[in-house]
Design a protein around this motif. Sequence first.
Motif, PDB file in Angstrom:
ATOM      1  N   MET A 232       0.829  -1.205   0.000  1.00 51.75           N
ATOM      2  CA  MET A 232       0.000   0.000   0.000  1.00 51.75           C
ATOM      3  C   MET A 232       0.868   1.261   0.000  1.00 51.75           C
ATOM      4  O   MET A 232       0.645   2.184  -0.791  1.00 51.75           O
ATOM      5  CB  MET A 232      -0.915  -0.004   1.221  1.00 51.75           C
ATOM      6  N   HIS A 233       1.869   1.293   0.859  1.00 54.59           N
ATOM      7  CA  HIS A 233       2.734   2.467   0.926  1.00 54.59           C
ATOM      8  C   HIS A 233       3.549   2.630  -0.356  1.00 54.59           C
ATOM      9  O   HIS A 233       3.773   3.761  -0.829  1.00 54.59           O
ATOM     10  CB  HIS A 233       3.660   2.359   2.136  1.00 54.59           C
ATOM     11  N   PHE A 234       4.013   1.528  -0.918  1.00 55.74           N
ATOM     12  CA  PHE A 234       4.775   1.577  -2.169  1.00 55.74           C
ATOM     13  C   PHE A 234       3.894   2.110  -3.300  1.00 55.74           C
ATOM     14  O   PHE A 234       4.310   2.952  -4.100  1.00 55.74           O
ATOM     15  CB  PHE A 234       5.299   0.180  -2.498  1.00 55.74           C
ATOM     16  N   ALA A 235       2.650   1.626  -3.380  1.00 54.78           N
ATOM     17  CA  ALA A 235       1.726   2.100  -4.410  1.00 54.78           C
ATOM     18  C   ALA A 235       1.437   3.591  -4.235  1.00 54.78           C
ATOM     19  O   ALA A 235       1.306   4.330  -5.223  1.00 54.78           O
ATOM     20  CB  ALA A 235       0.430   1.296  -4.361  1.00 54.78           C
ATOM     21  N   PHE A 236       1.340   4.031  -2.993  1.00 51.76           N
ATOM     22  CA  PHE A 236       1.080   5.454  -2.730  1.00 51.76           C
ATOM     23  C   PHE A 236       2.252   6.301  -3.230  1.00 51.76           C
ATOM     24  O   PHE A 236       2.046   7.371  -3.813  1.00 51.76           O
ATOM     25  CB  PHE A 236       0.863   5.669  -1.232  1.00 51.76           C
ATOM     26  N   LEU A 237       3.480   5.815  -3.007  1.00 49.44           N
ATOM     27  CA  LEU A 237       4.651   6.524  -3.521  1.00 49.44           C
ATOM     28  C   LEU A 237       4.592   6.625  -5.041  1.00 49.44           C
ATOM     29  O   LEU A 237       4.884   7.681  -5.615  1.00 49.44           O
ATOM     30  CB  LEU A 237       5.927   5.793  -3.089  1.00 49.44           C
ATOM     31  N   GLN A 238       4.191   5.549  -5.696  1.00 53.92           N
ATOM     32  CA  GLN A 238       4.095   5.555  -7.146  1.00 53.92           C
ATOM     33  C   GLN A 238       3.026   6.535  -7.639  1.00 53.92           C
ATOM     34  O   GLN A 238       3.191   7.182  -8.679  1.00 53.92           O
ATOM     35  CB  GLN A 238       3.798   4.142  -7.656  1.00 53.92           C
ATOM     36  N   ILE A 239       1.943   6.663  -6.884  1.00 52.61           N
ATOM     37  CA  ILE A 239       0.906   7.637  -7.229  1.00 52.61           C
ATOM     38  C   ILE A 239       1.464   9.055  -7.158  1.00 52.61           C
ATOM     39  O   ILE A 239       1.193   9.900  -8.027  1.00 52.61           O
ATOM     40  CB  ILE A 239      -0.309   7.476  -6.293  1.00 52.61           C
ATOM     41  N   LEU A 240       2.257   9.332  -6.135  1.00 49.16           N
ATOM     42  CA  LEU A 240       2.874  10.655  -6.005  1.00 49.16           C
ATOM     43  C   LEU A 240       3.838  10.929  -7.164  1.00 49.16           C
ATOM     44  O   LEU A 240       3.867  12.041  -7.706  1.00 49.16           O
ATOM     45  CB  LEU A 240       3.622  10.761  -4.671  1.00 49.16           C
TER      46      LEU A 240
END
Length: 380
Positions: A232-240
């Motif tokens: 989840m945190h990795f995907a959030f970084l990718q969204i940013l």
Amino acid sequence: MADKPRSIFEDVGTTEKQVATPGAIDRGGQGARGAIRAWLFVLFGLVAVMIVVGGLTRLTDSGLSITEWKPVTGALPPMSAEAWDLEFEKYKQIPEYTEQNIGMTMEEFKVIYWWEWGHRQLGRVIGLVWAIGFAYFAIRRQIPTGWTQKLLFIGALGGLQGAIGWWMVSSGLKPGMLDVASYRLAIHLGLAFVIFGFIAWYIMQLSRREADLLQARRSGDAKMWSMSTGLMHFAFLQILLGALVAGIDAGRAYPDWPLMAGGFFPPEPFGLTPVWRNFFEDAGLVQFMHRMAGYLLFIYAVVVWRMASKSANTSIRFSFNLVLAMMFLQMVIGIVTVMYYAPWNIAIVHQIGAIVLWVLILRARFMSRYPIPEKIAGAA
């Protein structure tokens, strides 16, 4: 034993003592529980549409067409030819017009104006739906124990999002700026996904009785909970990183794949000074970071999926199957977006894919903590 650090979607305003009270959430009645969930579903849909409209506003370069922040009176669009002339004159004073869109006609201005007005208006609608819903359940004393803080938290994040939206727009009105600052766009989009994620999480919690959740948590998969939290945190970084790409139109800089201008690294990735500016403003380096993070995210997703495939619980295995399938599709859409020079119709599909993937990751994480009980025979 010391409490573990909370992740961004841990329960807000809840303590272990409250969690240990069976049936606490049902004290407001089953009707309130179902009604609150339905209300959150409406917010869920509106925020999803808001993210898409925001993406289209950026892709059509419409975000700077309204040069003032009027939370109340701004709800009304120009109602006369004179009012339209006034708005157009204000737009003509900013760098986006004088350096990029000089000569734009009134009809062309109206197109970008309506996109931005619609985006802001939708934000007002979301705030109104939240306020009316919360007031209704609070006055009727139908909010379950422990949920007042959670619902207020969503409203507070929504108010903060409005302020950050103007903070973002104001950066594009300064001399020398043709677009909003990419890092402010990333913060704005990131907070939208955080709000969306909390709403989705609360809907999932309300989909089952508190007693059932307590029982399910006892059989939760701690390993998959931890790995899905990392995902989840990795995907959030990718969204940013995706927001940074959109902020400077970096998706149109290098339309070749898998290389960039014939090489692994883009040419002159650190040409700006000071060096830190390149990570936000150099189109080649920003796109490179988004690409590399995407590859690593997919590899990690495969690792998580492999671990989930060993779970004895069907709901856990299936939820991570969906995540991996969507992850692969999203990566393909991203590659196509780059190779076709990031047209708005493909780019927005890529953003919608991010929304779907985000929800599926949250659902898989939820199933890891609260798996659906099944008989031994079913598990086998």
